[in-house]
Design an enzyme around this catalytic site. Structure first.
Site, PDB file in Angstrom:
ATOM      1  N   CYS A 176      -4.189  11.865 -33.292  1.00 58.40           N
ATOM      2  CA  CYS A 176      -5.334  11.033 -33.677  1.00 58.40           C
ATOM      3  C   CYS A 176      -4.882   9.604 -33.914  1.00 58.40           C
ATOM      4  CB  CYS A 176      -6.004  11.597 -34.929  1.00 58.40           C
ATOM      5  SG  CYS A 176      -7.390  10.596 -35.494  1.00 58.40           S
ATOM      6  N   CYS A 184      -6.590   7.787 -36.799  1.00 55.48           N
ATOM      7  CA  CYS A 184      -6.187   8.171 -38.152  1.00 55.48           C
ATOM      8  C   CYS A 184      -4.823   7.596 -38.502  1.00 55.48           C
ATOM      9  CB  CYS A 184      -6.082   9.692 -38.280  1.00 55.48           C
ATOM     10  SG  CYS A 184      -7.499  10.586 -37.695  1.00 55.48           S
ATOM     11  N   ASP A 185      -3.924   7.584 -37.535  1.00 58.29           N
ATOM     12  CA  ASP A 185      -2.519   7.403 -37.877  1.00 58.29           C
ATOM     13  C   ASP A 185      -1.900   6.118 -37.342  1.00 58.29           C
ATOM     14  OD1 ASP A 185      -2.914   9.890 -38.936  1.00 58.29           O
ATOM     15  OD2 ASP A 185      -2.084  10.938 -37.211  1.00 58.29           O
TER      16      ASP A 185
END
Lengths: 306, 108
Positions: free
Chosen positions: A134, A137-138
């Protein structure tokens, strides 16, 4: 009977939420079960640019949340529960979940798919410590660092383009010598200075200590092996359907996708499939919502004739 | 305490590592959609396990030190601590029933 419904929808992504919207407006007694994240995969997409009606694009999280609100507005019941199995019982279906059982006359399976894994040594050990599925997200954890993206499709290129905001360098590792991604994304990626490509290359291993340090690579044409120092690797090599619990009940394609006709009917009367989870899906938000609407209309027809 | 505690780089050690009961720590950031999904699940669990397991949240944007110390490079990450040591790492938005299995395991 407890938890008894006319229609049960498995999955709360675009296909399931569209089916739920149609079902709720038809005043069916329906429930939608979602295991983890209403909105589904698109919740992790930074910007959805190919869903008609949003000429400036729309964030995946916002689009997912709007779809949820619209289904809710018409009274769709939504429950957080992971489906573990579906069994036939007379003319109904029993759906077992981690939070108890449900009975329904008709079921629409819109459970979607999840990111495929590379299946190489180190991948599991370093998940959350440099291996990511992701980018949204990261990405921010890799500020001014060199990272890799594995894959050559739309998700891989979107991820790589997004990650250039943080990373000092993004290397796209692709097993072929050309990309599957849509042209406009290819043009953007080729024009981006921070992005480099490694063609005909596969990742053989992921190595590190407390976090990822290096990828072991192999050129599939020459067989030559090499190493690439990165502190993160984002894996975007396609999707696997969430259908493990359905084997023996429904006909699946060799890759595990559910076989349906053009009314989204499976071979079992009263069980329908929609979206990414069905064989032959274009795996787009636009096609998933179409599938969801079709499946709901077919389910309603089935219920009124039963 | 039925709501997850907001802990930071400074308070983490006392609150989480010094706790007598197991502690579930939710590493999150405001810009992360799956984090917003998991937050209400963690809040529910905090009520359900009140008095048996502690619950805390760490905003990784504001508390890089503790996130780095535990090698957090994905969010949401849930780290379950027991006796001051990380016991289980759960990455991504996962079903409630799965989280409960890990929590129950920490109580045995």
């Amino acid at each position: 009977m407890d938890n008894a419904y006319q229609l049960l929808i498995v999955g709360g992504g675009p296909a399931g939420l569209s089916a739920g919207l149609y079902a709720a407006r038809s005043r069916l007694h329906a429930v939608l079960l979602e295991r983890a994240m209403l909105g589904g995969q698109i919740m992790n997409a930074e910007l959805v640019e190919n869903y008609p009606g949003f000429p400036q694009g729309i964030s995946g999280a916002e689009l997912g949340s709007l779809m949820e609100q619209q289904a809710q507005k018409y009274g769709l019941e939504m429950v957080m529960a992971e489906v573990e199995g579906i069994a036939l019982s007379g003319d109904g279906k029993i759906v077992s979940t981690g939070e108890g059982s449900y009975h329904a006359k008709a079921v629409i399976i819109a459970g979607g798919s999840e990111h495929s894994k590379l299946g190489v040594p180190g991948e599991e050990d370093f998940t959350g410590r440099g291996v990511s599925y992701c980018a949204m997200c990261d990405g921010a954890f890799f500020s001014e660092q060199a990272i890799a993206v594995v894959g050559g499709g739309n998700v891989a290129l979107n991820d790589a383009l997004f990650l250039t905001r943080f990373a000092s360098k993004v290397v796209i590792i692709h097993r072929r010598d050309q990309l599957r991604a849509t042209r406009i994304l290819q043009e953007r990626a080729f024009a981006e200075n921070k992005i480099a490509f490694l063609w005909d290359t596969v990742v053989e291993s992921i190595k590190g200590d407390t976090q990822v340090r290096e990828l072991g690579l192999r050129n599939v044409k020459t067989g030559e092996e090499s190493g690439l120092e990165v502190s993160g690797v984002f894996i975007a090599v396609g999707l696997s359907p969430n259908t493990g619990y359905l084997s023996g009940l429904l006909a699946l394609s060799p890759q595990g996708f559910i076989l349906v006709n053009d009314r989204m009917e499976t071979e079992v009367p009263g069980i329908f499939a929609a979206g990414d989870v069905r064989a032959g899906s274009a795996r787009q938000v636009a096609s998933a919502v179409g599938d969801g609407a079709t499946a709901a209309i077919s389910a309603e027809r089935f219920l009124s004739s039963a | 305490m039925s709501e997850p505690l907001n802990v930071d780089d400074t308070s983490f050690k006392d609150v989480v590592l010094g706790a007598e009961m197991p502690f579930l720590v939710d590493f999150w950031a405001p810009w992360c959609a799956p984090c917003r999904v998991i937050a209400p699940v963690v809040e529910q669990l905090a009520v359900e396990y009140e008095g048996r397991i502690g619950f805390a949240k760490v905003n990784v944007d504001e508390n890089a030190r503790v996130a780095t110390e535990y090698g957090i490079r994905s969010i949401p990450t849930l780290l379950l601590f027991k006796d001051g040591k990380p016991m289980t790492q759960i990455v991504g938005a996962r079903p409630r029933a799965e989280l409960k299995k890990h929590l129950d395991a920490s109580l045995t």
